[in-house]
Design a protein around this motif. Structure first.
Motif, PDB file in Angstrom:
ATOM      1  N   TRP A  58       5.228  14.875  25.801  1.00 13.45           N
ATOM      2  CA  TRP A  58       4.445  14.147  26.794  1.00 13.45           C
ATOM      3  C   TRP A  58       5.012  12.749  27.003  1.00 13.45           C
ATOM      4  O   TRP A  58       5.287  12.020  26.056  1.00 13.45           O
ATOM      5  N   ASN A  59       5.176  12.382  28.287  1.00 12.04           N
ATOM      6  CA  ASN A  59       5.622  11.053  28.670  1.00 12.04           C
ATOM      7  C   ASN A  59       4.435  10.335  29.295  1.00 12.04           C
ATOM      8  O   ASN A  59       4.030  10.661  30.415  1.00 12.04           O
ATOM      9  N   ASP A  60       3.855   9.385  28.564  1.00 12.82           N
ATOM     10  CA  ASP A  60       2.678   8.652  29.052  1.00 12.82           C
ATOM     11  C   ASP A  60       2.961   7.898  30.344  1.00 12.82           C
ATOM     12  O   ASP A  60       2.121   7.873  31.244  1.00 12.82           O
ATOM     13  N   HIS A  61       4.118   7.283  30.420  1.00 17.97           N
ATOM     14  CA  HIS A  61       4.453   6.454  31.584  1.00 17.97           C
ATOM     15  C   HIS A  61       4.421   7.247  32.885  1.00 17.97           C
ATOM     16  O   HIS A  61       3.901   6.787  33.894  1.00 17.97           O
ATOM     17  N   ASP A  62       4.964   8.447  32.858  1.00 19.46           N
ATOM     18  CA  ASP A  62       5.026   9.277  34.071  1.00 19.46           C
ATOM     19  C   ASP A  62       3.952  10.355  34.113  1.00 19.46           C
ATOM     20  O   ASP A  62       3.896  11.131  35.067  1.00 19.46           O
ATOM     21  N   SER A  63       3.134  10.464  33.070  1.00 22.30           N
ATOM     22  CA  SER A  63       2.082  11.480  32.973  1.00 22.30           C
ATOM     23  C   SER A  63       2.620  12.881  33.231  1.00 22.30           C
ATOM     24  O   SER A  63       2.120  13.621  34.077  1.00 22.30           O
ATOM     25  N   GLU A  64       3.651  13.228  32.471  1.00 21.31           N
ATOM     26  CA  GLU A  64       4.262  14.551  32.604  1.00 21.31           C
ATOM     27  C   GLU A  64       4.929  14.954  31.302  1.00 21.31           C
ATOM     28  O   GLU A  64       5.169  14.118  30.425  1.00 21.31           O
ATOM     29  N   LEU A  65       5.211  16.242  31.193  1.00 21.09           N
ATOM     30  CA  LEU A  65       5.956  16.767  30.058  1.00 21.09           C
ATOM     31  C   LEU A  65       7.444  16.660  30.360  1.00 21.09           C
ATOM     32  O   LEU A  65       7.875  16.944  31.486  1.00 21.09           O
ATOM     33  N   VAL A  66       8.224  16.266  29.353  1.00 25.09           N
ATOM     34  CA  VAL A  66       9.674  16.123  29.506  1.00 25.09           C
ATOM     35  C   VAL A  66      10.347  17.011  28.463  1.00 25.09           C
ATOM     36  O   VAL A  66       9.922  17.059  27.294  1.00 25.09           O
ATOM     37  N   LEU A  67      11.388  17.684  28.876  1.00 30.02           N
ATOM     38  CA  LEU A  67      12.133  18.594  28.011  1.00 30.02           C
ATOM     39  C   LEU A  67      12.535  17.922  26.708  1.00 30.02           C
ATOM     40  O   LEU A  67      13.067  16.810  26.709  1.00 30.02           O
TER      41      LEU A  67
END
Length: 164
Positions: A58-67
């Motif tokens: 999880w990437n809080d800054h972009d509110s998305e999951l990152v590989l």
């Protein structure tokens, strides 16, 4: 090291041995990437009939999951909250076991060979950490036993993760 040819034929005992192997590999390690890398390699070696095993973080800054660390073909790099099986697992905060990905509304097809999928969300201290994502080229590959022990595996793994 756990080898596929050392299966006992008893899935419960085999999963327990897998979790013991995870504990042995993770003991005294504090680097999150190293832990996730070994965990994905261990699962890829243990599980049969799978074509992708890995983590999205999880990437809080972009509110998305990152590989994150994975085993398999190149994959989608970013997955939005609530999108696909991974994003839905995070949004609903439950493991998603999908017997036929073609029937899952909004499935993200990173590998056209994938036919079924299981995604275990990982939360730490009430916050999204990421997901364990496993794909199979076979329809209906994952059952309740897989779900139970993969959830147990991730619970054990989280005990070793000290930082994000």
């Amino acid at each position: 090291m756990f080898q596929r040819d050392s299966y006992s034929g008893d899935r419960t005992n085999d999963y327990k041995r897998l979790i013991n192997q995870l504990q042995a590999l993770s003991e005294d390690e504090t680097d999150t990437i190293a832990l996730l890398s070994n965990a994905s390699a261990l699962l890829n070696q243990f599980l049969d009939e799978v074509n992708w095993v890995g983590f999205y973080i999880w990437n809080d800054h972009d509110s998305e999951l990152v590989l994150g660390p994975f085993q398999g073909l190149p994959a989608c790099i970013r997955i939005a909250y609530g999108k696909g099986v991974c994003g839905t697992a995070i949004k609903e905060q439950v493991t998603k076991r999908v017997p036929d990905v073609a029937a899952f509304p909004g499935h993200i097809a990173c590998d056209s060979a994938s036919q079924s999928e299981i995604v275990v969300p990982l939360f730490m201290n009430g916050q999204i950490f990421g997901v364990l994502d496993i794909d199979s080229p076979n329809i209906n590959r994952f059952d309740e036993t897989d779900q139970f022990y993969l959830e147990t595996f991730t619970a054990e793994l989280k005990q070793f993760i000290t930082e994000k």
